[in-house]
Design a protein around this motif. Structure first.
Motif, mmCIF file in Angstrom:
data_model
loop_
_atom_site.group_PDB
_atom_site.id
_atom_site.type_symbol
_atom_site.label_atom_id
_atom_site.label_comp_id
_atom_site.label_asym_id
_atom_site.label_seq_id
_atom_site.Cartn_x
_atom_site.Cartn_y
_atom_site.Cartn_z
ATOM 1 N N LYS A 1 0.839 -1.204 0.000
ATOM 2 C CA LYS A 1 0.000 0.000 0.000
ATOM 3 C C LYS A 1 0.871 1.250 0.000
ATOM 4 O O LYS A 1 0.592 2.221 -0.698
ATOM 5 C CB LYS A 1 -0.936 -0.005 1.214
ATOM 6 C CG LYS A 1 -1.895 1.179 1.232
ATOM 7 C CD LYS A 1 -2.852 1.084 2.407
ATOM 8 C CE LYS A 1 -3.815 2.275 2.412
ATOM 9 N NZ LYS A 1 -4.778 2.198 3.562
ATOM 10 N N HIS A 2 1.929 1.245 0.817
ATOM 11 C CA HIS A 2 2.879 2.360 0.868
ATOM 12 C C HIS A 2 4.278 1.791 0.635
ATOM 13 O O HIS A 2 5.032 1.563 1.596
ATOM 14 C CB HIS A 2 2.810 3.084 2.209
ATOM 15 C CG HIS A 2 1.459 3.666 2.514
ATOM 16 N ND1 HIS A 2 0.929 4.715 1.790
ATOM 17 C CD2 HIS A 2 0.526 3.304 3.443
ATOM 18 C CE1 HIS A 2 -0.266 4.993 2.267
ATOM 19 N NE2 HIS A 2 -0.539 4.161 3.260
ATOM 20 N N PRO A 3 4.651 1.545 -0.617
ATOM 21 C CA PRO A 3 5.948 0.919 -0.895
ATOM 22 C C PRO A 3 7.113 1.824 -0.519
ATOM 23 O O PRO A 3 7.053 3.043 -0.690
ATOM 24 C CB PRO A 3 5.908 0.680 -2.410
ATOM 25 C CG PRO A 3 4.921 1.683 -2.924
ATOM 26 C CD PRO A 3 3.894 1.840 -1.847
ATOM 27 N N PRO A 4 8.179 1.240 0.012
ATOM 28 C CA PRO A 4 9.365 2.046 0.331
ATOM 29 C C PRO A 4 10.100 2.440 -0.941
ATOM 30 O O PRO A 4 9.912 1.837 -2.001
ATOM 31 C CB PRO A 4 10.214 1.086 1.170
ATOM 32 C CG PRO A 4 9.829 -0.270 0.666
ATOM 33 C CD PRO A 4 8.364 -0.182 0.343
ATOM 34 N N ARG A 5 10.929 3.448 -0.843
ATOM 35 C CA ARG A 5 11.806 3.798 -1.944
ATOM 36 C C ARG A 5 12.925 2.756 -2.056
ATOM 37 O O ARG A 5 13.308 2.169 -1.053
ATOM 38 C CB ARG A 5 12.379 5.189 -1.726
ATOM 39 C CG ARG A 5 11.451 6.310 -2.165
ATOM 40 C CD ARG A 5 11.539 7.540 -1.275
ATOM 41 N NE ARG A 5 10.697 7.397 -0.110
ATOM 42 C CZ ARG A 5 10.595 8.320 0.838
ATOM 43 N NH1 ARG A 5 11.302 9.412 0.765
ATOM 44 N NH2 ARG A 5 9.796 8.141 1.853
ATOM 45 N N ILE A 6 13.401 2.557 -3.278
ATOM 46 C CA ILE A 6 14.359 1.480 -3.525
ATOM 47 C C ILE A 6 15.623 2.014 -4.167
ATOM 48 O O ILE A 6 15.570 2.808 -5.109
ATOM 49 C CB ILE A 6 13.738 0.400 -4.439
ATOM 50 C CG1 ILE A 6 12.536 -0.264 -3.756
ATOM 51 C CG2 ILE A 6 14.777 -0.651 -4.826
ATOM 52 C CD1 ILE A 6 11.753 -1.171 -4.678
ATOM 53 N N VAL A 7 16.766 1.574 -3.634
ATOM 54 C CA VAL A 7 18.070 1.798 -4.269
ATOM 55 C C VAL A 7 18.669 0.426 -4.515
ATOM 56 O O VAL A 7 18.824 -0.369 -3.581
ATOM 57 C CB VAL A 7 19.008 2.628 -3.379
ATOM 58 C CG1 VAL A 7 20.407 2.693 -4.001
ATOM 59 C CG2 VAL A 7 18.458 4.033 -3.171
ATOM 60 N N PHE A 8 18.986 0.108 -5.772
ATOM 61 C CA PHE A 8 19.629 -1.162 -6.085
ATOM 62 C C PHE A 8 21.137 -1.034 -5.913
ATOM 63 O O PHE A 8 21.732 -0.007 -6.263
ATOM 64 C CB PHE A 8 19.294 -1.600 -7.510
ATOM 65 C CG PHE A 8 17.883 -2.118 -7.658
ATOM 66 C CD1 PHE A 8 17.559 -3.394 -7.227
ATOM 67 C CD2 PHE A 8 16.896 -1.330 -8.215
ATOM 68 C CE1 PHE A 8 16.267 -3.878 -7.345
ATOM 69 C CE2 PHE A 8 15.600 -1.801 -8.341
ATOM 70 C CZ PHE A 8 15.286 -3.079 -7.903
ATOM 71 N N VAL A 9 21.736 -2.089 -5.376
ATOM 72 C CA VAL A 9 23.178 -2.119 -5.148
ATOM 73 C C VAL A 9 23.722 -3.384 -5.810
ATOM 74 O O VAL A 9 23.246 -4.485 -5.530
ATOM 75 C CB VAL A 9 23.514 -2.137 -3.641
ATOM 76 C CG1 VAL A 9 25.021 -2.118 -3.429
ATOM 77 C CG2 VAL A 9 22.851 -0.960 -2.931
ATOM 78 N N THR A 10 24.697 -3.249 -6.679
ATOM 79 C CA THR A 10 25.203 -4.403 -7.405
ATOM 80 C C THR A 10 26.600 -4.146 -7.960
ATOM 81 O O THR A 10 27.031 -2.996 -8.059
ATOM 82 C CB THR A 10 24.263 -4.765 -8.577
ATOM 83 O OG1 THR A 10 24.746 -5.918 -9.250
ATOM 84 C CG2 THR A 10 24.166 -3.612 -9.560
ATOM 85 N N ALA A 11 27.279 -5.216 -8.304
ATOM 86 C CA ALA A 11 28.589 -5.096 -8.941
ATOM 87 C C ALA A 11 28.460 -5.093 -10.461
ATOM 88 O O ALA A 11 29.455 -4.978 -11.167
ATOM 89 C CB ALA A 11 29.483 -6.263 -8.505
ATOM 90 N N HIS A 12 27.229 -5.206 -10.955
ATOM 91 C CA HIS A 12 27.009 -5.318 -12.398
ATOM 92 C C HIS A 12 26.028 -4.247 -12.877
ATOM 93 O O HIS A 12 25.112 -3.865 -12.162
ATOM 94 C CB HIS A 12 26.457 -6.700 -12.745
ATOM 95 C CG HIS A 12 27.240 -7.826 -12.149
ATOM 96 N ND1 HIS A 12 28.461 -8.226 -12.645
ATOM 97 C CD2 HIS A 12 26.993 -8.608 -11.071
ATOM 98 C CE1 HIS A 12 28.922 -9.224 -11.900
ATOM 99 N NE2 HIS A 12 28.053 -9.476 -10.945
ATOM 100 N N GLU A 13 26.211 -3.800 -14.123
ATOM 101 C CA GLU A 13 25.320 -2.795 -14.702
ATOM 102 C C GLU A 13 24.204 -3.409 -15.546
ATOM 103 O O GLU A 13 23.318 -2.705 -16.014
ATOM 104 C CB GLU A 13 26.113 -1.828 -15.594
ATOM 105 C CG GLU A 13 27.146 -1.009 -14.852
ATOM 106 C CD GLU A 13 27.852 -0.031 -15.767
ATOM 107 O OE1 GLU A 13 27.518 0.001 -16.962
ATOM 108 O OE2 GLU A 13 28.723 0.706 -15.295
ATOM 109 N N ALA A 14 24.234 -4.711 -15.729
ATOM 110 C CA ALA A 14 23.361 -5.358 -16.703
ATOM 111 C C ALA A 14 21.876 -5.152 -16.422
ATOM 112 O O ALA A 14 21.056 -5.168 -17.339
ATOM 113 C CB ALA A 14 23.670 -6.851 -16.763
ATOM 114 N N HIS A 15 21.512 -4.964 -15.152
ATOM 115 C CA HIS A 15 20.094 -4.878 -14.804
ATOM 116 C C HIS A 15 19.628 -3.438 -14.588
ATOM 117 O O HIS A 15 18.540 -3.212 -14.058
ATOM 118 C CB HIS A 15 19.811 -5.683 -13.532
ATOM 119 C CG HIS A 15 20.139 -7.139 -13.653
ATOM 120 N ND1 HIS A 15 19.391 -8.011 -14.413
ATOM 121 C CD2 HIS A 15 21.158 -7.870 -13.121
ATOM 122 C CE1 HIS A 15 19.922 -9.235 -14.335
ATOM 123 N NE2 HIS A 15 20.996 -9.166 -13.564
ATOM 124 N N ALA A 16 20.416 -2.466 -14.987
ATOM 125 C CA ALA A 16 20.089 -1.070 -14.697
ATOM 126 C C ALA A 16 18.756 -0.644 -15.295
ATOM 127 O O ALA A 16 17.950 0.027 -14.639
ATOM 128 C CB ALA A 16 21.202 -0.157 -15.206
#
Length: 248
Positions: free
Chosen positions: A80-95
């Protein structure tokens, strides 16, 4: 100002690698804008913490055993109230996939503290996960390589089926998967305006407004050239008003 902006953000870090998890928790604990930090090494632990406590911001590793960070993010969109998301990864493939899920940022390992602080700033300034910001970074793909470009460098955008082609100041162009109507609406507050059913321009890059025989056109730069774009009759009044407002 929202409650989490006044009191600080409650963050959750999700990563299956303990050293990375410990480092992110420590760095976020040094940020005065973060009220609390919790940690999870698996999707199961992360979802349990998300269900039982208030979380404003989630730092998600993309590649993990079981559910991936992208899959967890898709679950969060149903909150209902989704949190903000920051993705953290060693790869750029899923940007590109990450930004399509309305992530506020995409961090590459190893994490630099100043870059992490920038992610926190974006999260605080972002009233909702889908709200557009004037300085958003856009992920584009070319030949399997993900490149990040500034929206401020976009001079105009053109519809191409279900895609939009972005034309940049440096003379390059990139396709992104979004309808032009949705882009025009999301980018309106950032100074973009629709001049035709197939064209959106960046008002900050308008060089000339031409009126010839009752027809209006806009001139914008594109690399070393100037491009003249026609304004549909029904958009002329609104476009000229927006340009005048910006000039004041």
């Amino acid at each position: 100002m929202s409650e989490d902006q006044r009191m600080g953000l409650h963050a959750l870090v999700v990563d299956d690698e303990q050293p990375v998890l410990d480092e992110l928790v420590w760095l976020l604990g040094r940020d005065e804008r973060i009220a609390s930090v919790r940690a999870a090494q698996s999707a199961t632990d992360a979802l349990r913490l998300l269900e039982v406590g208030d979380v404003d911001l989630v730092f998600l590793d993309v590649v993990m055993p079981g559910l991936t960070g992208l899959e967890i993010a898709k679950v969060l969109t149903r909150f209902k109230h989704p949190p903000r998301i920051v993705f953290v990864t060693a790869h750029e493939a899923h940007a590109v996939d990450a930004f399509e899920l309305n992530a506020v940022d995409y961090l590459l390992k190893p994490i630099r503290e100043e870059r992490l602080r920038e992610s926190v700033r974006r999260a605080r300034d972002d009233g909702t996960p889908s709200q557009a910001k004037p300085d958003d970074t856009i992920a584009v793909e070319l030949g399997g390589v993900t490149r990040f470009v500034s929206r401020r460098s976009v001079t105009y955008a053109e519809a191409q089926g279900d895609y939009v082609r972005l034309h940049l100041l440096d003379g390059s162009s990139h396709l992104i998967r979004t309808p032009l109507g949705a882009l025009a609406e999301d980018w309106d507050e950032a100074g973009f305006v629709r001049i035709h059913r197939s064209t959106v321009i960046n008002l900050s890059h308008v060089r000339e407004v031409r009126m010839v025989s009752g027809r209006c056109s806009i001139v914008v730069p594109y690399g070393a050239e100037l491009v003249e774009l026609q304004v549909a009759r029904r958009h002329v009044r609104g476009v000229r008003e927006r340009i005048q407002e910006r000039a004041q």
